[in-house]
Design an enzyme around this catalytic site. Sequence first.
Site, PDB file in Angstrom:
ATOM      1  N   ASN A  50       0.635  -1.448  -0.175  1.00 44.89           N
ATOM      2  CA  ASN A  50       0.333   0.232  -0.280  1.00 44.89           C
ATOM      3  C   ASN A  50       1.065   1.030  -0.435  1.00 44.89           C
ATOM      4  O   ASN A  50       1.838   0.738   0.600  1.00 44.89           O
ATOM      5  CB  ASN A  50      -0.915  -0.464   1.255  1.00 44.89           C
ATOM      6  N   GLU A  52       0.393   5.296   0.418  1.00 48.96           N
ATOM      7  CA  GLU A  52      -0.829   6.208   0.961  1.00 48.96           C
ATOM      8  C   GLU A  52      -0.485   7.745   0.756  1.00 48.96           C
ATOM      9  O   GLU A  52       0.531   7.828  -0.012  1.00 48.96           O
ATOM     10  CB  GLU A  52      -1.047   6.569   2.527  1.00 48.96           C
ATOM     11  N   CYS A  61      -3.689   0.654  -2.700  1.00 50.53           N
ATOM     12  CA  CYS A  61      -3.947  -0.614  -1.892  1.00 50.53           C
ATOM     13  C   CYS A  61      -2.847  -1.535  -2.517  1.00 50.53           C
ATOM     14  O   CYS A  61      -2.664  -1.997  -3.995  1.00 50.53           O
ATOM     15  CB  CYS A  61      -5.277  -0.900  -1.335  1.00 50.53           C
ATOM     16  N   GLU A  63      -3.240  -4.710  -2.638  1.00 48.36           N
ATOM     17  CA  GLU A  63      -3.333  -5.426  -4.750  1.00 48.36           C
ATOM     18  C   GLU A  63      -3.651  -4.503  -5.980  1.00 48.36           C
ATOM     19  O   GLU A  63      -2.803  -5.777  -6.348  1.00 48.36           O
ATOM     20  CB  GLU A  63      -4.518  -6.288  -3.792  1.00 48.36           C
ATOM     21  N   CYS A  92     -10.150  -4.801   0.102  1.00 45.22           N
ATOM     22  CA  CYS A  92     -11.164  -3.851   0.613  1.00 45.22           C
ATOM     23  C   CYS A  92     -11.950  -4.129  -0.701  1.00 45.22           C
ATOM     24  O   CYS A  92     -12.081  -4.926  -1.832  1.00 45.22           O
ATOM     25  CB  CYS A  92     -11.427  -2.109   0.428  1.00 45.22           C
ATOM     26  N   CYS A  95     -10.452  -3.253  -4.328  1.00 42.40           N
ATOM     27  CA  CYS A  95      -9.787  -4.367  -4.601  1.00 42.40           C
ATOM     28  C   CYS A  95     -10.338  -5.818  -5.468  1.00 42.40           C
ATOM     29  O   CYS A  95      -9.955  -6.422  -6.073  1.00 42.40           O
ATOM     30  CB  CYS A  95      -9.075  -4.222  -3.695  1.00 42.40           C
TER      31      CYS A  95
HETATM   32 ZN   LIG Z   1      -8.072  -2.366  -1.542  1.00 41.83          ZN
END
Ligand SMILES: [Zn+2]
Length: 137
Positions: A50, A52, A61, A63, A92, A95
């Site tokens: 990830n 940010e 993310c 993924e 999430c 994803c």
């Molecule tokens: Zn995600």
Amino acid sequence: MAESASDALTPAQLVQHALTARQRAYAPYSHYLVGAAVLAADGTVILGCNVENASYPATICAERVALTAAIAQGKRNLRAIAVATRDGGTPCGICRQVMAELGPEMKVYISDEQGDFRVTSVRELLPDSFSRSSLLT
Ligand SMILES: [Zn+2]
């Protein structure tokens, strides 16, 4: 980034790649480190973490970093993805949708930071998903 792997890569080994990627996470805001490792049909492992951003919606993310990198590397036949978090958190919703688009047949290994993982699939994580078939009819 890509790392070569043999065809005999085990789920536990893929999880270890995800744990390595997790250590590279850029998460100065949430401190929730996530690593992902995608296994392509040719044995290539593509890592993601990830990343940010101070502008929160710009965050991506682990993924999706790994999945989009796989596409950029010409890998379209994706077999599995391992995701590693502190507590075995699951992907999430965004994803899951990307996983359904790019690797609907993938196995999914959900790991905690100790490397303890469980096995699921994209279909289990996102049943009855919106897909290309909806757009092509
Ligand atoms: Zn995600």
